[in-house]
Design an enzyme around this catalytic site. Structure first.
Site, short mmCIF file in Angstrom:
data_model
loop_
_atom_site.label_atom_id
_atom_site.label_comp_id
_atom_site.label_asym_id
_atom_site.label_seq_id
_atom_site.Cartn_x
_atom_site.Cartn_y
_atom_site.Cartn_z
N GLU A 59 0.81 -1.22 0.00
CA GLU A 59 0.00 0.00 0.00
C GLU A 59 0.85 1.27 0.00
OE1 GLU A 59 -0.80 -2.72 1.70
OE2 GLU A 59 -2.80 -3.21 0.98
N HIS A 126 -12.40 -5.64 7.75
CA HIS A 126 -13.05 -5.43 6.45
C HIS A 126 -14.35 -4.65 6.61
CE1 HIS A 126 -10.26 -8.67 5.45
NE2 HIS A 126 -10.37 -8.32 4.20
#
Lengths: 323, 459
Positions: A59, A126
Site C-alpha cells: 500500500e 473489512h
C-alpha cells in the site's frame, strides 16, 4: 438511467479515463480480475495494462507511486482493496502527500479510493470507517457519497480536483441501492452537503450508508408527526459549515449520526461547529448516535449491536422532540 | 595493526558476522552487472532437467572498489576503575591499510571531473558556513552534514540529465548544488527565513521543485521517497519518456518496510530508479552491523531481481561511473539499479551529536580517505588536470561564492506570523496541472462500456 452505487462509481472513473489521457488506475487485482468488488471490471480491456496497473501488495508503494506520478501531471486513481488497509500507507498519505502543497507548493492531484463501512459482517479488518484519521489531517479532501448520483458526480470531481482526495465507497451500498444518474457529464462539488429530506422538527446530520438509515427512520417518525430533516454531508473534509448551521437554525434540534467509534469521531467536531456557529438556536442537547468505542466485531449479533440502527434514530428523535 | 581482541557482549546483535563469502572483485563485469550462470537447460519441451545443479543460480555483485575495508564494529563491555560495567563500540580489523588510488573514470572528461570537484568543494564549504551560522545562533534547530560523503552526493547527481528527477536525503545537500539550487536556498531553510524555498514552512534540504529542477522534497521519514520516485518514473513513462529518478538511502534508512515496497515496485514495473545506498557505517548511533545481516547491502539487489553494484563512495570517479551506467540503463528503459556506496559519516547524526560512540580508529581510517582530498590529489598531482595555482583559485572562488550566498541568506527576513496560514490546498487555479513530458498517447481497446454483472464480494 438507473445505476447501482457501484456502477455509478465505475462509470465515473471510466468516463474520466475516456476523456483525460492523464487519468490511470493502479491497485491490487484491479486489472484482469477487475478489482475485489469489480469497480474496474473491463477497464484493462479498454484502456490497456499501461493505464490499469496491477501492483504488488504494497500500500505504501501504491500511494507513493500515485503521488510521484501526480507530480508529473498525471491524475492517478489508486484503489485500496479495502479502506481498512489504508493505515499501511499512513506515512505516505499523512506526511508525504497531505503536506506537499502547504510545505513546498506542489499540487498532488490523486485519488485514493476503496470500499469502507459495516453492515456486511466483514469483521474488524473489512468493515471499518477510517475517514476520521484523514479529517484530522489538513491537506486532504475526504469524500463519502450516499447515492449513485453523488457517487458518480463526486468521483469525477475528485479525479479533476488538484488536491489529494480520499474517496470512501460504502460497500453496503455498492449493489443494494440504485438511483437515477443522468447520461450527460456532470460533477458534484466537493465540500457541499445536500438536504436529503426536508423537515421542520429536528435534523439528522450524517453521510454515506447512514443517510439511508436516517431516511428510513424519518419515514417512521413522520407517522408520529415528527418531521425530520436529513442533511447528507457528502464530503466530511472540508465540512460544509454553512449547511450544518442552516439546518440547525431551521429545526433547532440535532442528531449527529455516524458508523465509526464515538470518541474523537465526526460528531464531536460537528457539535463544536454548531456550538461556534448557532449555539443560540439550539432547543435541546446535541445528540450523538455512533458506533461503539471498540473494534467492529464480526459476528452478526455483535456487529448489529455495535452499529447504529434505525430504531436508535427513532428512539433518540422521540426523546429530542419531547425535550 | 589495530587488530583488537575484545571481550564480546554475548547477546549483542552487533557481534554477528556477516554471512556469505567476500564479494567477488569483478572489475571487468561492468556490462554484466547481474550474472546468471547455469540457467535451466531444456532437455525437451516441457521436461525439467534431471541433472543436479541445473537450477542453481549464481550471482555476483560487481565491486568497483580498489580496496575492501575489512573490519567490524561490535559492542563490548569494559569495567571502569570502580568496577562498574559500561557498554561501548569496538572496531576490529585492518585499519592500517594504505589509501587506494582513485579509479580512472570510463566516462568523465577533464572538464567534468573538475566541475564535480568544484561542486564537492561548494558542498563542504556550504556546510562549514552552516556550522558557523549555527555557532552564531542564526540557525533554527540543528544542522545536518554530509562530511565525507560529498563525492557520493555530487558525482551521482552529476550523472543525471536535465529531464531526470532526484530526491535528496539529508546528507545529499551537495546534489542540490549540482542540480542548480543555490547554497543560499539551503542556508535560508536552516535559518527558517521568508526567502527560503518553503518560505519558512520547513527546514534543512526539505524542499522541492517540480517545475524546473525536478526535485521531490524529502520528508524526515526514511525510505518513503523510493516509491514516490518510482511513481515519477511511471508518470513520465505514461507520457512516453524513460527518465532516470535518483534518490539515496542510508544503511539505516534501508531497514524500513517502505524501502522494500518501493524498490520492489520499481523492479516489477521496470522503472528507471537509481537508488544510491549510502553505507556510511552509522545510523545515528547504531552501527551497520545492527541494521542488517548480509555482507553487503548491494546483495539485496539480487532479491529484487535488479542489478546491484558496490563502489567506494569516497571515490568521485567510481560514483559517477556507476551512476552514469544506472542512468543510462534507466534511459534505455531497462529498469532500476541499486548502487551501494561504502564510506563513513564523518560527523555525528546532526550538529548536536559529537559521535562519541564511534571508535576513534574508524574516524582515523576514513579521514585518510577524505573524498575531497583524494580527488584534489588525483586532479592536481596524478592527472595534472589542475595546477596548484588553478586549484588555489578554484578554492578561493568557491569560498567567495559561499560568502556571497551566506550574506544573501543572513539578510533574508524572517517570515511574518500570519504567513503560517493558507496554501494547505491547491485552490482557485493556483496551479495548472499538465503532463510534464506531453499528453500521453493512449491506445484504447475495442471493447465498449457495459455494466458489470459480477457477484457481490460480501453479502
Amino acid at each position: 438511467m438507473q445505476l447501482t452505487y457501484l456502477e455509478a462509481i465505475r462509470q465515473g472513473i471510466w468516463e474520466e479515463m475516456e476523456h483525460d489521457p492523464t487519468v490511470f488506475c493502479l491497485g491490487e487485482d484491479i486489472g484482469i480480475y477487475g478489482g475485489a468488488f469489480k469497480v474496474t471490471d473491463g477497464f484493462i480491456d479498454r484502456f490497456g495494462p499501461e493505464r490499469v496497473i496491477d501492483t504488488p501488495i504494497a500500500e505504501s508503494a501504491i500511494v507513493g507511486a500515485a503521488f510521484g506520478a501526480s507530480l508529473t501531471g498525471m491524475r492517478p486513481v489508486a484503489e485500496f482493496q479495502f479502506m481498512d488497509f489504508i493505515p499501511c500507507a499512513m506515512n505516505q498519505i499523512s506526511n508525504m502527500v497531505a503536506k506537499t502543497h502547504y510545505l513546498w507548493g506542489a499540487p498532488a492531484p490523486l485519488v485514493l479510493r476503496g470500499p469502507s463501512g459495516g453492515y456486511v459482517h466483514g469483521g474488524p479488518f473489512h468493515s471499518q470507517n477510517p475517514e476520521m484519521w484523514f479529517v484530522h489531517n489538513p491537506g486532504l479532501k475526504v469524500i463519502c457519497p450516499a447515492t449513485p448520483y453523488d457517487a458518480k458526480g463526486l468521483i469525477k470531481a475528485a479525479i479533476r480536483d488538484n488536491n489529494p482526495c480520499l474517496f470512501f465507497e460504502h460497500k453496503y451500498l455498492y449493489r443494494r441501492i440504485k438511483g437515477e444518474v443522468p447520461a450527460e457529464d456532470y460533477v458534484v462539488p466537493i465540500g457541499k452537503a445536500r438536504i436529503a429530506r426536508e423537515g421542520r422538527d429536528l435534523s439528522v446530520i450524517t453521510y454515506a450508508a447512514m443517510v439511508h438509515s436516517a431516511l428510513e427512520a424519518a419515514d417512521m417518525l413522520a407517522k408520529e408527526s415528527i418531521d425530520v430533516e436529513v442533511l447528507d454531508l457528502r464530503t466530511v473534509s472540508p465540512l460544509d459549515r454553512e449547511a450544518i448551521a442552516q439546518t440547525v437554525k431551521k429545526t433547532n434540534r440535532v442528531i449527529i449520526l455516524h458508523e465509526h467509534s464515538r470518541t474523537g469521531g465526526l460528531a464531536g467536531e460537528i457539535a463544536a461547529i454548531i456550538n461556534e456557529e448557532v449555539f443560540d438556536d439550539l432547543d435541546g442537547p446535541i445528540v450523538r448516535i455512533t458506533g461503539l468505542d471498540s473494534a467492529i466485531p464480526f459476528s452478526p449479533p455483535q456487529e448489529e449491536h455495535y452499529l447504529p440502527k434505525v430504531s436508535d434514530i427513532v428512539r433518540e428523535a422521540r426523546r429530542l422532540k419531547a425535550y | 595493526m589495530a587488530n583488537k581482541r575484545t571481550k564480546s557482549k554475548a547477546n549483542s546483535n552487533g557481534n554477528r558476522p556477516r554471512n556469505g563469502v567476500r564479494a567477488i572483485t569483478a572489475h571487468g563485469a561492468a556490462d554484466a552487472i547481474v550474472r546468471r550462470a547455469g540457467s535451466p537447460k531444456r532437455t525437451g519441451e516441457g521436461v525439467r532437467p534431471s541433472a543436479a545443479n541445473t537450477d542453481l543460480r549464481t550471482y555476483s555483485i560487481p565491486d568497483y572498489r580498489l580496496e575492501h575495508p575489512n573490519f567490524t564494529v561490535h559492542q563490548s563491555v569494559e569495567k571502569d576503575k570502580a568496577g562498574a560495567e559500561h557498554v561501548h563500540y569496538e572496531v576490529e580489523g585492518d585499519l592500517d591499510a594504505p589509501v587506494p588510488p582513485i579509479r580512472d573514470s570510463k566516462y568523465l572528461s577533464k572538464q567534468q571531473a573538475i566541475e564535480i570537484y568544484r561542486y564537492m568543494l561548494l558542498n563542504r564549504k556550504m556546510e562549514t558556513a552552516l556550522e558557523n551560522l549555527y555557532k552564531q545562533g542564526k540557525v533554527v534547530g540543528g544542522v545536518y552534514f554530509g562530511l565525507g560523503q560529498e563525492a557520493c552526493s555530487c558525482a551521482s547527481a552529476y550523472a543525471l540529465d536535465k529531464d531526470d528527477w532526484f530526491a535528496p536525503m539529508i546528507r545529499n545537500q551537495g546534489s542540490l548544488l549540482v542540480r542548480g539550487f543555490r547554497a543560499s536556498d539551503t542556508m535560508m531553510q536552516y535559518m527558517a527565513k521568508a526567502g527560503s524555498p518553503t518560505k519558512g514552512r520547513d527546514g534543512t534540504s526539505h524542499f522541492g521543485d517540480i517545475e524546473k529542477r525536478n526535485m521531490v522534497s524529502p520528508i524526515s521519514m526514511l525510505g518513503d521517497l523510493i516509491p514516490v520516485m518510482s511513481g515519477v518514473a511511471l508518470g513520465a513513462r505514461l507520457q512516453g519518456r524513460n527518465i532516470a529518478v535518483m534518490t539515496w538511502i542510508g544503511d539505516g534508512g534501508q531497514s524500513t518496510g517502505v524501502t522494500y515496497e518501493g524498490i520492489n515496485f520499481a523492479a516489477v514495473q521496470n522503472l528507471g530508479l537509481v537508488l544510491v545506498i549510502e553505507s556510511n557505517e552509522w545510523a545515528y548511533s547504531t552501527p551497520s552491523e545492527m541494521q542488517y545481516r548480509c555482507k553487503d547491502l548491494a546483495e539485496r539487489a539480487i532479491g529484487y531481481g535488479i542489478p546491484g553494484v558496490i563502489i567506494d563512495g569516497t571515490d568521485a570517479c567510481q560514483v559517477y561511473d556507476a551512476a552514469y551506467e544506472a542512468v543510462e540503463r534507466a534511459h534505455r528503459g531497462e529498469g532500476p539499479t541499486m548502487i551501494e556506496a561504502k564510506m563513513m559519516r564523518m560527523k555525528g547524526h546532526a550538529i548536536h551529536d559529537a559521535a562519541a560512540y564511534v571508535p576513534k580508529a574508524l574516524f582515523d581510517f576514513w579521514k585518510k580517505r577524505d573524498p575531497i582530498a583524494r580527488f584534489e590529489n588525483y586532479l592536481v598531482r596524478e592527472k595534472k588536470w589542475l595546477t596548484g595555482q588553478e586549484n588555489g583559485e578554484l578554492i578561493s572562488e568557491v569560498e567567495r561564492v559561499i560568502e556571497e550566498e551566506r550574506e544573501i541568506a543572513v539578510n533574508s527576513p524572517m517570515p511574518t506570523p500570519e504567513s503560517a496560514e493558507g496554501g494547505v490546498s491547491c485552490e482557485d487555479g493556483c496551479h495548472v496541472i499538465k503532463p510534464k513530458y506531453g499528453m500521453p498517447k493512449v491506445k484504447k481497446g475495442t471493447s465498449r462500456y457495459k455494466e458489470t454483472e459480477a457477484a457481490v464480494h460480501l453479502k
